[in-house]
Design a protein around this motif. Structure first.
Motif, short mmCIF file in Angstrom:
data_model
loop_
_atom_site.label_atom_id
_atom_site.label_comp_id
_atom_site.label_asym_id
_atom_site.label_seq_id
_atom_site.Cartn_x
_atom_site.Cartn_y
_atom_site.Cartn_z
N PRO A 272 0.84 -1.20 0.00
CA PRO A 272 0.00 0.00 0.00
C PRO A 272 0.88 1.25 0.00
N GLU A 273 0.40 2.28 -0.67
CA GLU A 273 1.21 3.50 -0.79
C GLU A 273 1.56 4.10 0.57
N ASP A 274 0.72 3.84 1.58
CA ASP A 274 0.98 4.36 2.92
C ASP A 274 2.25 3.77 3.53
N ASP A 279 11.56 7.23 4.24
CA ASP A 279 12.35 6.40 5.16
C ASP A 279 12.23 4.91 4.83
N HIS A 280 11.14 4.53 4.15
CA HIS A 280 10.92 3.14 3.77
C HIS A 280 10.59 3.07 2.28
N PRO A 281 11.61 3.25 1.43
CA PRO A 281 11.35 3.20 -0.02
C PRO A 281 10.90 1.80 -0.44
N LEU A 282 10.29 1.74 -1.61
CA LEU A 282 9.75 0.48 -2.12
C LEU A 282 10.86 -0.58 -2.23
N LEU A 283 10.59 -1.77 -1.68
CA LEU A 283 11.57 -2.86 -1.68
C LEU A 283 11.28 -3.90 -2.75
N TYR A 284 9.99 -4.11 -3.05
CA TYR A 284 9.63 -5.17 -3.99
C TYR A 284 8.66 -4.64 -5.04
#
Length: 322
Positions: A272-274, A279-284
């Protein structure tokens, strides 16, 4: 490690009607703390009657696993790790799966019973429904607590109810092929959302925490593990749980029942975009569950330390994140 070291959360008296109550919030806090510190936990959950468990792990399992091979093969699926899994060289266990894909879970159980026992087996049908009905609610409660704990409960119905399916898998283990290490099933992570394993009057399940220590799960409890799909959906805030089965003696037999949830094949798994922030960029990258399962059992995945990263991990610069 002693099984007492596994975090335990008391779900006695809880059901989905208690969402938002003080006792719900207390249990939710314990669930999230256990997942953050260890990556797994067990639950006290006394809704499944003892007579149901005694039957499912005793005479009913005897009847099921003693059926002719050709009968058990009727549940074989063309999809990896679904349907019947027979014993193979190096893995002295077999398992049968009931996919809850019908409009009613009870209909799915009846369809399975009709395949195994064409003339009917109302005792198995009733006892399995007694177990599955409570396991369904327990799994849904835990899933909801985790989504709430992540602060994205607005996505629960769409992502975690309408887009998912559940299944029950019964395991029967003989003496392990590796008599030195007594390893009946090697370390692995499940590909699904969550897995609940129930051991009845036996142990053997071991879970690895985030520091690499192995914990032995106690009998007569549900052990809760995160799967790779939930790791991807949570953008890495949850970590898939490595686990294995290690027998205590070469004369031991073991049975367990696994209850799990997975995303439907047609649904794309994405955070989810939230949960995607600076601080938590997209990992997968988004992916489909069935396509990833095919990759996991392919030559391309063999030897990979983290198949999920290899399949859909996000590259930044020259490095793979996650």
């Amino acid at each position: 490690m002693s099984s007492l070291d596994i975090p335990q959360v008391n779900f006695s008296g809880l059901d989905l009607s208690k969402v938002g109550t003080e006792e719900w919030l207390l249990a939710r806090g314990q669930v999230m703390k256990a997942l953050e510190t260890h990556g797994f936990f067990s639950v006290v959950f006394n809704k499944v009657p003892d007579e149901t468990l005694d039957a499912l792990f005793g005479p009913l399992a005897d009847d099921l696993f003693s059926l002719p091979l050709e009968t058990k093969m009727l549940t074989t699926s063309d999809k990896f790790y679904q349907g019947y899994i027979p014993k193979r060289p190096g893995s002295n266990f077999e398992s049968l799966n009931i996919d809850m894909v019908d409009a009613s879970p009870l209909d799915s159980i009846q369809r399975f019973v009709s395949l195994m026992w064409p003339h009917g087996n109302p005792t198995f049908r009733g006892m399995m429904w007694s177990f599955a009905r409570e396991a369904l609610e327990l799994e849904m409660m835990v899933r909801r607590m985790v989504v709430e704990g992540l602060g994205v409960e607005k996505h629960f119905d769409e992502s975690m109810v309408k887009s998912t399916v559940q299944s029950v898998r019964m395991f029967d283990y003989g003496a392990p092929s590796d008599q030195e290490k007594m390893m009946a099933m090697g370390s692995h992570q499940d590909m699904n959302i969550m897995t609940f394993i129930y051991q009845h009057h036996s142990d053997g399940l071991e879970l690895q925490d985030k520091s690499g220590r192995w914990f032995r799960s106690s009998p007569n409890s549900f052990s809760i593990m995160i799967g790779e799909s939930f790791e991807a959906w949570s953008n890495g805030r949850l970590k898939a749980t490595p686990h294995r089965v290690k027998m205590g003696s070469n004369n031991e037999t073991r049975r367990s029942i696994g209850f799990g949830s997975a995303f439907k094949d047609e649904c794309k798994i994405h955070a989810p975009e939230d949960l995607v922030t600076e601080d938590h960029p997209l990992l997968y990258k988004p992916y489909h569950y069935d396509a990833y399962v095919q990759f996991r059992f392919s030559d391309a995945a063999k030897g990979s330390a983290c198949p999920l990263k290899a399949y859909c991990g996000v590259l930044r610069g020259d490095e793979m994140v996650a």
